[in-house]
Design a protein around this motif. Sequence first.
Motif, PDB file in Angstrom:
ATOM      1  N   ALA A 210      78.310  31.900 -51.714  1.00  0.00           N
ATOM      2  CA  ALA A 210      79.305  31.700 -52.760  1.00  0.00           C
ATOM      3  C   ALA A 210      79.880  32.725 -53.352  1.00  0.00           C
ATOM      4  O   ALA A 210      81.009  33.324 -53.683  1.00  0.00           O
ATOM      5  CB  ALA A 210      79.122  30.468 -53.665  1.00  0.00           C
ATOM      6  N   CYS A 211      78.912  33.722 -53.616  1.00  0.00           N
ATOM      7  CA  CYS A 211      79.208  35.226 -54.393  1.00  0.00           C
ATOM      8  C   CYS A 211      80.188  35.869 -53.257  1.00  0.00           C
ATOM      9  O   CYS A 211      81.036  36.718 -53.617  1.00  0.00           O
ATOM     10  CB  CYS A 211      78.006  35.713 -54.553  1.00  0.00           C
ATOM     11  N   HIS A 213      81.983  34.844 -50.745  1.00  0.00           N
ATOM     12  CA  HIS A 213      83.638  34.302 -50.885  1.00  0.00           C
ATOM     13  C   HIS A 213      84.265  34.596 -52.022  1.00  0.00           C
ATOM     14  O   HIS A 213      85.429  35.111 -52.424  1.00  0.00           O
ATOM     15  CB  HIS A 213      83.648  32.822 -50.761  1.00  0.00           C
ATOM     16  N   LEU A 214      83.400  34.653 -53.070  1.00  0.00           N
ATOM     17  CA  LEU A 214      84.143  35.033 -54.392  1.00  0.00           C
ATOM     18  C   LEU A 214      84.744  36.193 -54.503  1.00  0.00           C
ATOM     19  O   LEU A 214      85.930  36.506 -55.088  1.00  0.00           O
ATOM     20  CB  LEU A 214      83.025  34.780 -55.637  1.00  0.00           C
ATOM     21  N   HIS A 217      87.686  36.812 -52.299  1.00  0.00           N
ATOM     22  CA  HIS A 217      88.983  36.064 -52.942  1.00  0.00           C
ATOM     23  C   HIS A 217      89.488  36.843 -54.140  1.00  0.00           C
ATOM     24  O   HIS A 217      90.724  37.296 -54.000  1.00  0.00           O
ATOM     25  CB  HIS A 217      88.786  34.721 -53.329  1.00  0.00           C
TER      26      HIS A 217
END
Length: 261
Positions: A210-211, A213-214, A217
């Motif tokens: 998730a990091c 992707h963060l 983004h």
Amino acid sequence: MNSPNLQIEHDGAVATLWLNRPEVHNAFDEHLIAALTHALRALEADAAVRVIVLAGRGRSFCAGGDLDWMRRMAGFSHDENLRDAGALATMLATLASCAKPTIARVHGAALAGGTGLVATCDIALATPNASFGTTEVRLGLIPATISPYVIRAIGARAAQRYFLTGERFDAAQAQQLGLIHEVCEPEALDTRVGEVSEALLAGAPRAQSACKHLVQHVAAQPISTALIHDTTARIAAARNSDEAHEGVAAFFAKRLPDWSA
């Protein structure tokens, strides 16, 4: 999964992908590109693997495109070149989008596509003798497929210089530009790769994904009309602020500004 061009070693939850064309400084050809793509996909799907390290056998990390491969490309049709370049772009995208943390273990030459590989990994550690450069213009080419990753790593301004000049730069400059995170002596390189791997293994795998992707983004916001309007409004508001009035007045009065006013 091992091939003549690519070797895979497992040490617990850490998998190391060894580029294995030392006689040509691990330069890319279509076979190595295909092997890397396949191996990255397989390791991403392997639940036992938590960290992927990319390394090179011999004296170099990766010297870019194989000269014989590039000579053959010169005789390709436009459609053949599209397919060939697309395979390289797919390999880089596969590395960039991998849900698992990736580390570049860099020594010796990391040029052109090799610089691209370094930029595409999440973390990069290098020895002082490592050399980098987007040297494509020296051959009448452009660093197109690696450009999204190199520009993301070093910024547009630095990329503009090095894309245009094709200059090589050393590990110290690469660290200053943000291409690599640490410079360590050759005898300490594997120790540091192991220590960083251990730090990664201490994190939660889904949170790490998730990091990734963060960061992608947030960093990928485009220069758009909305962004231009937003920044215009911000500077207009700043120009009309009490602080700007005080700062300009102090400049012309040749005194220090009083920010408490």
